[in-house]
Scaffold this active site. Structure first.
Site, short mmCIF file in Angstrom:
data_model
loop_
_atom_site.label_atom_id
_atom_site.label_comp_id
_atom_site.label_asym_id
_atom_site.label_seq_id
_atom_site.Cartn_x
_atom_site.Cartn_y
_atom_site.Cartn_z
N GLU A 126 8.19 67.18 -13.73
CA GLU A 126 8.84 68.26 -13.03
C GLU A 126 10.33 68.21 -13.36
OE1 GLU A 126 8.85 71.42 -12.05
OE2 GLU A 126 7.00 70.83 -11.02
N CYS A 186 2.92 72.93 -10.98
CA CYS A 186 2.61 71.79 -11.84
C CYS A 186 2.25 72.36 -13.20
CB CYS A 186 1.45 70.98 -11.28
SG CYS A 186 0.91 69.64 -12.37
#
Length: 224
Positions: free
Chosen positions: A105, A2
């Protein structure tokens, strides 16, 4: 990993969400492209309740000789927390929540990578599980830093990437933050993939790849 997220709500919304008026931040504003080494809002629990403060994203262990490797410790894998000297003692003593309303992402496609923004289906604030530490340099200056814990992907995320941040269920947040909760195995059990049925994802502009970009346009959905 992340490595980018958003927190676009007001400070008042954060205060309501985490039930506190204890805010220790000199400045706060909507962020559409939070990146490693940025100072970010975080929630910790004190003897008088929750506090919203500021941590630098990229953990520097208290025992580190310098902070050169902070950018490499932006994430901690839930499965190996107890095996890593940088994290294993923090799980029982220095836990925090990183509030977010989305994270990015990059999804692999035939023509390259498409950035995706992942959110709660109702667009609500959610709580990423984090650890923090306090590092003191040779001149005595303190720097409070943090890392975001990651886990295996849920059904939504496995179509995008093979990791995702640990998102705590609202009913588990108090246990995660609790100052008197030092049951490591119980805490580790909270670090699991979030319910995919409560989340959604959509494509966004490739401009999010540049950390200098930080505008509302970054979270707008692309028509594919």
């Amino acid at each position: 990993m992340c490595g980018r997220y958003t927190i676009t709500v007001t400070i008042e919304q954060l205060m309501i969400r985490y039930m506190t008026d204890d805010v220790a931040m000199a400045q706060y504003g909507p962020r559409y492209n939070v990146a490693p080494m940025h100072y970010i809002p975080a929630v910790i629990n004190t003897s008088s309740g929750n506090r919203i403060g500021q941590l630098r994203w990229g953990l520097v262990p208290s025992w580190a000789k310098d902070d050169k490797h902070a950018s490499k410790l932006i994430n901690a894998r839930a499965e190996t927390l107890l095996e890593k000297p940088s994290f294993n003692k923090l799980i029982s003593t220095r836990r925090c929540i990183i509030p977010a309303d989305g994270f990015y992402e990059w999804k692999k496609q035939d023509d390259g990578k498409q950035p995706m923004r992942i959110v709660m289906s109702d667009r609500s604030i959610f709580s990423m599980a984090g650890l923090y530490d306090i590092w003191v340099d040779a001149e005595g200056k303190k720097t409070s830093t943090c890392t975001i814990i990651t886990t295996t992907p849920n059904r939504l995320m496995e179509e995008i990437y093979d990791r995702m941040p640990v998102i705590l269920r609202p009913e588990d947040e108090a246990d995660w933050l609790g100052r008197n909760n030092n049951d490591v195995q119980t805490l580790l059990a909270l670090l699991k993939p979030y319910d995919a049925s409560k989340m959604s994802a959509y494509p966004v502009s490739s401009a999010v790849g540049n950390v200098r970009n930080d505008s509302k346009e970054l979270i707008e959905q692309l028509s594919m």
